[in-house]
Structures are given as structure tokens and as C-alpha cells.
Design an enzyme around this catalytic site. Structure first.
Site, PDB file in Angstrom:
ATOM      1  N   ASP A 102     -26.694  17.831 -29.706  1.00  0.00           N
ATOM      2  CA  ASP A 102     -27.251  16.524 -29.354  1.00  0.00           C
ATOM      3  C   ASP A 102     -27.238  15.578 -30.544  1.00  0.00           C
ATOM      4  OD1 ASP A 102     -27.684  17.443 -26.815  1.00  0.00           O
ATOM      5  OD2 ASP A 102     -29.838  17.784 -27.060  1.00  0.00           O
TER       6      ASP A 102
ATOM      7  N   GLU B 263     -18.943  14.724 -24.153  1.00  0.00           N
ATOM      8  CA  GLU B 263     -18.658  14.415 -25.559  1.00  0.00           C
ATOM      9  C   GLU B 263     -17.558  13.366 -25.663  1.00  0.00           C
ATOM     10  OE1 GLU B 263     -16.222  18.065 -24.424  1.00  0.00           O
ATOM     11  OE2 GLU B 263     -18.265  17.390 -24.113  1.00  0.00           O
TER      12      GLU B 263
ATOM     13  N   ASN C 196     -21.795  23.599 -29.923  1.00  0.00           N
ATOM     14  CA  ASN C 196     -22.965  24.055 -29.162  1.00  0.00           C
ATOM     15  C   ASN C 196     -23.137  25.565 -29.268  1.00  0.00           C
ATOM     16  OD1 ASN C 196     -24.006  21.616 -28.212  1.00  0.00           O
ATOM     17  ND2 ASN C 196     -22.604  21.586 -26.452  1.00  0.00           N
TER      18      ASN C 196
ATOM     19  N   ASP D 147     -12.723  11.668 -27.909  1.00  0.00           N
ATOM     20  CA  ASP D 147     -13.386  12.903 -27.505  1.00  0.00           C
ATOM     21  C   ASP D 147     -13.623  13.752 -28.753  1.00  0.00           C
ATOM     22  OD1 ASP D 147     -13.917  14.734 -24.930  1.00  0.00           O
ATOM     23  OD2 ASP D 147     -13.020  15.977 -26.511  1.00  0.00           O
TER      24      ASP D 147
END
Length: 399
Positions: free
Chosen positions: A293, A319, A284, A276
Site C-alpha cells: 500500500d 498497481e 506484496n 504499471d
């Protein structure tokens, strides 16, 4: 094995594919149906023309026979006075008249435009011009027969000069020759028309064959190719994650269940790694979703570079990534996870003014005898991942 990530950028979109296929199919069949109808109509014309030609040749051929019949029984009547011969001869010339009307209509030799039947130049010449002048000679022949039949041989003095009647010479020479030429000409013209129609039919038939070939080449083949690409695209989207280009969770689960069944059956080791991205929400929030992205894609590429072709890599969540390693013990899996952690930590994105470093936490677990499916193995790996996060992130924990 993972697909080329560039494949996800290729789009084969068919707007309303059902309508597209239906219209293409209907238009193609309509064109073939039209050409088939033309072939059918031309074939019908050929059959009709053969029938009409046969009828005309039969009628024109009767004229020769009737002229000889009328001549023979008229002579017999003049010699014997037989009423039966009289009637046969009379009926023969009446039949000749009806046949001639059927063949050329009611001609007016002074006003050819008034003729009711359209004749070819060759037939027109045979009927109305020298040397055969069939219409004129037929008229003279029937008139001569009628005069002869008007004679009563039982009253008139014998012997008769039969040759004084024109029908004898006409039936023997000029009329018979002319009628023979008429029959030949009708046969020639009928065969020519039939051949022309058959040629037209062949042309339309080959046009239809060519049309089918061209439709197959330029309509159905591109349509099938486009639909095939579209189907492949749907298959791709059903199996692969659109952003990262690696397997999605559903496809991973199917492959993992098969791998677990094989490992249990053959008593082989099998392990799983769950990773992860650390603090991805802050990425973000700080850099925006576009950069987020790019991080997702870059991490997927870096993970893919470090695993074997037999390993199964998938994006398991937003993620979160998962790797299934067949025939791999937990010790070797731990070593790989440590390598992956190191490689991800070397990943730097952005420019010198605003660079972004990425780290990942990992959890590792190995298949054990009482694991019934992939979910139990994932649960232990996920718990190990939670411990990695709890211990400060950017680390590997075995579950």
C-alpha cells in the site's frame, strides 16, 4: 488537478443520517410548536380576560344606571301612583341584586370567608369598608326602595315627605360615588391583568424567536455543516481512490471523454500514458500488503509531482496508473513517460537492511482521427505497455 492526499484521511461519518436528520428536525419543531402553543394559549387568555373584564365593567356600570333608574321611577310612583313606574323601579332593584350577586356572590358581612367571589383587597375595601361600603349602601338602598314601593300613594295622605326615604340621599351621594369607584377599580384591575398577560405573551414570543435563532445557530447550522461535509466526503469517495488519493477509473473516464471531445472539436493533440508497477505481486508476497500500500501511495505522489495541473492522473487498476495529457503530442508524451520511469526507478523504500526498489513500465499512445472514445486510445496504450513488460520491464513503448 489532484486533491490534497491528506483529505482522504479526514472522516466525516454520520451513522444513520436519515434518523439523525429526522430526530433533530422533529425535536426542533416540537420545541417551536410548544412555544407557539403557549403563545396561543396566552393570547386566548388575553381575549378571555378582555371579554370578562368588559362584562364585569358593563355589569358594574349598570349598577350606577340602575340606582338612578330605581330612584327616579320610585319618586315618580310616589308622586303619580303609576303602576308602570312601580314596575320599572321594582325591576331595577331586582336587577341590581342579580348584578351584585354576579360581581361578589352572596356575602356574609360577619363571615367574610363565606363569600363566593374572590375580590382584590381594593375591591374588598370598596364593598365592605368605609367610606364607600358599597355592599351595605346597596342593601340599604334596595330596602328603602322596597319600603317606598310598598306605599300606596292613592291611599296615603299627600303630600309625602319623599326625603324621608333613604334611597334619595343614597342615590344622590354615597351609593353613586361608591358605585363609580367600583367601576373605576374593575377597569384598573382588568387592564392590569390584560397588560400582565400581554407582557407574558411578549416574553414567550421573544423566547420563541430566540429559540428559533439558537436552533438555527446551534442545531441546524451544525447539522447542515455536518451533512455538507458528509456530502463532500461522499463526492470525494465517488471520484477519488481511497488509498492513493488520486482520481479513480470512473472519474477519469468522465473527464477523459470531455477532453477527447474538446480535442477533436478544436483539432488539438491529446495523448495518454499507462504505467504499471513491475513485479508488484512479489512486493506484496515479500514485504506484505502494508508495504504494498505504501508503494501504491508513493508512486502516485511521484507521478503527481512530475505532471502539469492540466494533466489528469488516475489509479486505473490495482498497481496500474493512467495519465491523460491534453494538447500534448506523442513525442512530448514519450519524453514525459521516460522522465516518469526515471523518477520512479529512483524511489527506494524501507531501511538499509531491507530496502525496496521500485520500477515501472509504460505505454504511450496519441489520439488519432478514428478514435471514437477514450477506450480505443487506452487500448493502444495498454498494448504498448504489454510490449514494455515483454521486453524486460522498466521501459517506455509507444503504441
Amino acid at each position: 488537478m489532484q486533491p490534497n492526499s491528506s483529505a482522504s484521511s479526514v472522516s466525516y461519518e454520520i451513522k444513520n443520517p436519515s434518523k439523525y436528520m429526522t430526530l433533530t428536525y422533529v425535536m426542533s419543531l416540537a420545541l417551536i410548536a410548544i412555544l407557539s402553543s403557549i403563545v396561543h394559549l396566552v393570547l386566548g387568555r388575553v381575549i378571555d380576560e378582555q371579554s370578562q373584564t368588559g362584562t364585569i365593567i358593563n355589569i358594574s356600570g349598570q349598577q350606577r344606571m340602575l340606582s338612578q333608574r330605581a330612584s327616579f321611577f320610585t319618586i315618580e310612583y310616589l308622586v303619580s301612583g303609576s303602576n308602570r313606574s312601580h314596575d320599572i323601579a321594582y325591576n331595577a332593584i331586582k336587577k341590581m341584586h342579580r348584578n351584585q350577586v354576579a360581581l361578589i356572590g352572596y356575602p356574609d358581612t360577619t363571615k367574610k370567608i363565606d363569600r363566593l367571589k374572590s375580590l382584590s383587597p381594593e375591591l374588598d375595601a370598596l364593598y365592605f369598608s368605609a367610606p364607600f361600603d358599597v355592599y351595605k349602601n346597596t342593601k340599604l338602598f334596595t330596602q328603602s326602595i322596597e319600603r317606598a314601593l310598598a306605599v300606596d300613594p292613592l291611599v296615603e295622605k299627600l303630600p309625602f315627605d319623599i326625603h324621608s326615604f333613604d334611597f334619595v340621599m343614597l342615590a344622590r351621594d354615597s351609593l353613586l360615588d361608591g358605585l363609580h369607584e367600583v367601576v373605576n377599580q374593575y377597569e384598573i384591575e382588568g387592564l392590569n391583568r390584560i397588560e400582565a398577560l400581554q407582557s407574558a405573551q411578549n416574553v414567550v414570543f421573544w423566547i420563541m424567536i430566540l429559540t428559533i435563532f439558537l436552533e438555527a445557530l446551534f442545531i441546524f447550522r451544525p447539522m447542515v455543516s455536518k451533512i455538507s461535509r458528509y456530502a463532500k466526503r461522499l463526492q470525494y469517495e465517488a471520484k477519488y481512490d481511497a488509498l492513493s488519493g488520486i482520481l479513480n477509473r470512473g472519474a477519469f473516464t468522465l473527464l477523459a471523454d470531455n477532453a477527447i471531445a474538446n480535442a477533436k472539436q478544436n483539432k488539438l493533440p491529446l495523448s495518454v500514458i499507462i504505467g504499471d508497477i513491475d513485479l508488484f505481486k512479489s512486493v506484496n508476497d515479500t514485504y506484505g500488503h502494508v508495504v504494498g500500500d505504501e508503494v501504491i501511495k508513493s508512486v502516485a505522489n511521484r507521478l503527481h509531482e512530475c505532471i502539469r495541473n492540466t494533466d489528469i492522473l488516475a489509479r486505473f487498476g490495482g498497481e496500474e496508473y493512467i495519465i491523460l495529457l491534453p494538447q500534448t503530442t506523442v513525442r512530448d508524451t514519450h519524453l514525459l513517460a521516460c522522465k516518469l520511469r526515471q523518477r520512479i526507478s529512483e524511489l527506494v523504500m524501507g531501511d538499509d537492511e531491507k530496502s525496496l526498489s521500485v520500477t515501472m513500465s509504460f505505454g504511450v499512445a496519441e489520439l488519432i482521427s478514428y478514435d471514437l472514445n477514450i477506450d480505443q486510445l487506452i487500448t493502444r496504450a495498454d498494448e504498448a505497455l504489454y510490449l514494455s513488460k515483454k521486453k524486460g520491464r522498466n521501459r517506455v513503448t509507444i503504441g
